[in-house]
Design a protein around this motif. Structure first.
Motif, PDB file in Angstrom:
ATOM      1  N   LEU A  52      -2.272  -0.850   0.164  1.00  0.00           N
ATOM      2  CA  LEU A  52      -2.909  -0.010  -0.841  1.00  0.00           C
ATOM      3  C   LEU A  52      -3.570   1.130  -0.079  1.00  0.00           C
ATOM      4  CD1 LEU A  52      -4.543  -2.805  -3.026  1.00  0.00           C
ATOM      5  CD2 LEU A  52      -2.520  -1.435  -3.589  1.00  0.00           C
ATOM      6  N   PHE A  53      -3.195   2.361  -0.382  1.00  0.00           N
ATOM      7  CA  PHE A  53      -3.714   3.533   0.321  1.00  0.00           C
ATOM      8  C   PHE A  53      -4.944   4.021  -0.429  1.00  0.00           C
ATOM      9  CE2 PHE A  53      -2.368   6.889   3.388  1.00  0.00           C
ATOM     10  CZ  PHE A  53      -3.415   7.766   3.185  1.00  0.00           C
ATOM     11  N   TYR A  54      -6.100   3.893   0.227  1.00  0.00           N
ATOM     12  CA  TYR A  54      -7.390   4.147  -0.408  1.00  0.00           C
ATOM     13  C   TYR A  54      -8.016   5.420   0.162  1.00  0.00           C
ATOM     14  CZ  TYR A  54     -12.157   3.052  -2.016  1.00  0.00           C
ATOM     15  OH  TYR A  54     -13.398   3.073  -2.616  1.00  0.00           O
ATOM     16  N   HIS A  55      -8.437   6.322  -0.728  1.00  0.00           N
ATOM     17  CA  HIS A  55      -9.167   7.515  -0.297  1.00  0.00           C
ATOM     18  C   HIS A  55     -10.658   7.207  -0.326  1.00  0.00           C
ATOM     19  CE1 HIS A  55      -5.955  10.799  -1.380  1.00  0.00           C
ATOM     20  NE2 HIS A  55      -5.566   9.984  -0.424  1.00  0.00           N
ATOM     21  N   PRO A  61     -13.587   8.101  -4.957  1.00  0.00           N
ATOM     22  CA  PRO A  61     -12.941   7.149  -4.056  1.00  0.00           C
ATOM     23  C   PRO A  61     -12.113   6.149  -4.858  1.00  0.00           C
ATOM     24  CG  PRO A  61     -15.322   6.760  -4.140  1.00  0.00           C
ATOM     25  CD  PRO A  61     -15.032   7.950  -5.002  1.00  0.00           C
ATOM     26  N   GLY A  62     -10.989   5.746  -4.295  1.00  0.00           N
ATOM     27  CA  GLY A  62     -10.157   4.778  -4.986  1.00  0.00           C
ATOM     28  C   GLY A  62      -8.785   4.651  -4.364  1.00  0.00           C
ATOM     29  N   ILE A  63      -7.938   3.876  -5.020  1.00  0.00           N
ATOM     30  CA  ILE A  63      -6.570   3.647  -4.556  1.00  0.00           C
ATOM     31  C   ILE A  63      -5.685   4.750  -5.122  1.00  0.00           C
ATOM     32  CG2 ILE A  63      -4.624   2.050  -4.558  1.00  0.00           C
ATOM     33  CD1 ILE A  63      -6.780  -0.199  -5.076  1.00  0.00           C
ATOM     34  N   TYR A  64      -4.996   5.441  -4.229  1.00  0.00           N
ATOM     35  CA  TYR A  64      -4.194   6.591  -4.631  1.00  0.00           C
ATOM     36  C   TYR A  64      -2.693   6.372  -4.444  1.00  0.00           C
ATOM     37  CZ  TYR A  64      -8.161   9.605  -5.574  1.00  0.00           C
ATOM     38  OH  TYR A  64      -9.281  10.156  -6.139  1.00  0.00           O
ATOM     39  N   GLY A  65      -2.318   5.333  -3.706  1.00  0.00           N
ATOM     40  CA  GLY A  65      -0.893   5.152  -3.474  1.00  0.00           C
ATOM     41  C   GLY A  65      -0.577   3.824  -2.822  1.00  0.00           C
ATOM     42  N   ILE A  66       0.713   3.633  -2.612  1.00  0.00           N
ATOM     43  CA  ILE A  66       1.215   2.421  -1.970  1.00  0.00           C
ATOM     44  C   ILE A  66       2.027   2.837  -0.749  1.00  0.00           C
ATOM     45  CG2 ILE A  66       2.657   0.363  -2.229  1.00  0.00           C
ATOM     46  CD1 ILE A  66       2.209   0.600  -5.258  1.00  0.00           C
ATOM     47  N   GLN A  95      -5.231  -2.456  29.928  1.00  0.00           N
ATOM     48  CA  GLN A  95      -6.022  -3.268  28.985  1.00  0.00           C
ATOM     49  C   GLN A  95      -6.497  -2.403  27.826  1.00  0.00           C
ATOM     50  OE1 GLN A  95      -8.942  -5.305  31.637  1.00  0.00           O
ATOM     51  NE2 GLN A  95      -7.963  -7.115  30.742  1.00  0.00           N
ATOM     52  N   PRO A  96      -5.571  -2.066  26.923  1.00  0.00           N
ATOM     53  CA  PRO A  96      -5.977  -1.270  25.761  1.00  0.00           C
ATOM     54  C   PRO A  96      -6.919  -2.082  24.867  1.00  0.00           C
ATOM     55  CG  PRO A  96      -3.671  -1.916  25.596  1.00  0.00           C
ATOM     56  CD  PRO A  96      -4.167  -2.399  26.910  1.00  0.00           C
ATOM     57  N   ARG A  97      -7.824  -1.390  24.203  1.00  0.00           N
ATOM     58  CA  ARG A  97      -8.785  -2.059  23.315  1.00  0.00           C
ATOM     59  C   ARG A  97      -8.412  -1.914  21.846  1.00  0.00           C
ATOM     60  NH1 ARG A  97     -14.609  -1.637  25.760  1.00  0.00           N
ATOM     61  NH2 ARG A  97     -15.133  -1.790  23.579  1.00  0.00           N
ATOM     62  N   TRP A  98      -7.646  -0.871  21.530  1.00  0.00           N
ATOM     63  CA  TRP A  98      -7.389  -0.529  20.121  1.00  0.00           C
ATOM     64  C   TRP A  98      -5.897  -0.472  19.834  1.00  0.00           C
ATOM     65  CZ3 TRP A  98     -11.756  -1.319  17.931  1.00  0.00           C
ATOM     66  CH2 TRP A  98     -12.927  -1.080  18.642  1.00  0.00           C
ATOM     67  N   ASP A  99      -5.518  -1.055  18.710  1.00  0.00           N
ATOM     68  CA  ASP A  99      -4.116  -1.055  18.283  1.00  0.00           C
ATOM     69  C   ASP A  99      -3.976  -0.305  16.972  1.00  0.00           C
ATOM     70  OD1 ASP A  99      -3.310  -2.561  20.463  1.00  0.00           O
ATOM     71  OD2 ASP A  99      -3.582  -4.458  19.431  1.00  0.00           O
ATOM     72  N   LEU A 100      -2.741  -0.025  16.624  1.00  0.00           N
ATOM     73  CA  LEU A 100      -2.428   0.592  15.340  1.00  0.00           C
ATOM     74  C   LEU A 100      -1.081   0.077  14.869  1.00  0.00           C
ATOM     75  CD1 LEU A 100       0.010   2.751  15.967  1.00  0.00           C
ATOM     76  CD2 LEU A 100      -1.837   4.223  16.662  1.00  0.00           C
ATOM     77  N   VAL A 101      -0.759   0.396  13.635  1.00  0.00           N
ATOM     78  CA  VAL A 101       0.582   0.178  13.099  1.00  0.00           C
ATOM     79  C   VAL A 101       1.045   1.503  12.497  1.00  0.00           C
ATOM     80  CG1 VAL A 101       0.313  -2.301  12.592  1.00  0.00           C
ATOM     81  CG2 VAL A 101      -0.262  -0.601  10.827  1.00  0.00           C
ATOM     82  N   ASP A 102       2.349   1.665  12.384  1.00  0.00           N
ATOM     83  CA  ASP A 102       2.895   2.796  11.641  1.00  0.00           C
ATOM     84  C   ASP A 102       2.911   2.410  10.172  1.00  0.00           C
ATOM     85  OD1 ASP A 102       3.298   4.104  14.051  1.00  0.00           O
ATOM     86  OD2 ASP A 102       5.425   3.602  14.148  1.00  0.00           O
ATOM     87  N   VAL A 103       2.605   3.374   9.322  1.00  0.00           N
ATOM     88  CA  VAL A 103       2.557   3.157   7.877  1.00  0.00           C
ATOM     89  C   VAL A 103       3.558   4.097   7.219  1.00  0.00           C
ATOM     90  CG1 VAL A 103       1.056   3.299   5.852  1.00  0.00           C
ATOM     91  CG2 VAL A 103       0.147   2.426   8.002  1.00  0.00           C
ATOM     92  N   ARG A 104       4.370   3.553   6.301  1.00  0.00           N
ATOM     93  CA  ARG A 104       5.421   4.317   5.623  1.00  0.00           C
ATOM     94  C   ARG A 104       5.066   4.504   4.145  1.00  0.00           C
ATOM     95  NH1 ARG A 104       9.534   0.972   6.273  1.00  0.00           N
ATOM     96  NH2 ARG A 104      10.064   1.869   8.282  1.00  0.00           N
ATOM     97  N   PHE A 105       5.254   5.709   3.659  1.00  0.00           N
ATOM     98  CA  PHE A 105       5.009   6.044   2.253  1.00  0.00           C
ATOM     99  C   PHE A 105       5.948   5.263   1.331  1.00  0.00           C
ATOM    100  CE2 PHE A 105       6.011   8.689  -1.487  1.00  0.00           C
ATOM    101  CZ  PHE A 105       4.737   8.866  -2.016  1.00  0.00           C
ATOM    102  N   VAL A 106       5.412   4.713   0.251  1.00  0.00           N
ATOM    103  CA  VAL A 106       6.224   4.087  -0.786  1.00  0.00           C
ATOM    104  C   VAL A 106       6.148   4.936  -2.055  1.00  0.00           C
ATOM    105  CG1 VAL A 106       6.544   2.048  -2.257  1.00  0.00           C
ATOM    106  CG2 VAL A 106       6.014   1.775   0.181  1.00  0.00           C
ATOM    107  N   ARG A 107       4.919   5.119  -2.592  1.00  0.00           N
ATOM    108  CA  ARG A 107       4.773   5.981  -3.765  1.00  0.00           C
ATOM    109  C   ARG A 107       3.306   6.276  -4.041  1.00  0.00           C
ATOM    110  NH1 ARG A 107       3.083   3.579  -8.605  1.00  0.00           N
ATOM    111  NH2 ARG A 107       3.063   1.313  -8.630  1.00  0.00           N
ATOM    112  N   LYS A 108       3.095   7.369  -4.750  1.00  0.00           N
ATOM    113  CA  LYS A 108       1.755   7.666  -5.254  1.00  0.00           C
ATOM    114  C   LYS A 108       1.587   6.881  -6.549  1.00  0.00           C
ATOM    115  CE  LYS A 108       0.046  11.814  -5.385  1.00  0.00           C
ATOM    116  NZ  LYS A 108      -0.185  13.270  -5.497  1.00  0.00           N
TER     117      LYS A 108
END
Length: 157
Positions: A52-55, A61-66, A95-108
């Motif tokens: 859930l993509f939250y602004h 503020p709220g959920i704007y997309g998936i 020794q990295p401390r921070w990770d991330l993931v890639d996020v792909r657009f589904v829909r607004k």
């Protein structure tokens, strides 16, 4: 490792990166998470998990997309970049401390689901739902399948 689909809520300030930005680029690394609990949640993410993509920090503020998780977790390169606002002098490539993931657009969403409306359903969402808990500032949090269904159902309300 579980192959069951999981669900997440990820917050972004629309002035930094919005659902419209994600729609334009398609897939984006979710850089800059500097909270250990949020990082640990990202380390649990699997390709195909729902987001859930939250602004946050905006007039409504709220959920704007998936979106969906498009990669397994990997080290956030901004932690090593001295000029980045996300630079961490204690992080090393070994020794990295921070990770991330890639996020792909589904829909607004057809219409945003505002935080005010989400709070009105706090009882149904349950007290473990961090978004409606007082003082919770997490930028990445788990969402149960039931919470996901309830929140997306509000889109049509």
């Amino acid at each position: 490792m579980s192959t069951r689909k999981r669900y997440w809520l990820m917050k972004s300030e629309p002035t930094d990166f919005s659902i419209d930005d994600l729609a334009r680029v398609g897939t984006e690394p979710w850089t800059g998470v500097r909270n250990y609990q949020a990082r640990n949640f990202m380390r649990q993410m699997q390709v195909g998990d729902g987001v859930l993509f939250y602004h946050s920090n905006t007039q409504v503020p709220g959920i704007y997309g998936i979106a969906e998780v498009a990669s397994t977790p990997y080290p956030d390169p901004t932690q090593f970049q001295k000029k980045s606002k996300y630079f961490d002098p204690k992080a090393t490539r070994e020794q990295p401390r921070w990770d991330l993931v890639d996020v792909r657009f589904v829909r607004k969403l057809a219409r945003p689901v505002p935080l005010e409306e989400i709070r009105a359903h706090a009882d149904a969402l349950g007290e473990e739902f961090a978004l409606v808990r007082k003082g919770s500032r997490l930028s990445v949090m788990p969402v149960t399948a039931a919470q996901w269904k309830l929140l997306l159902g509000l889109e049509k309300a």
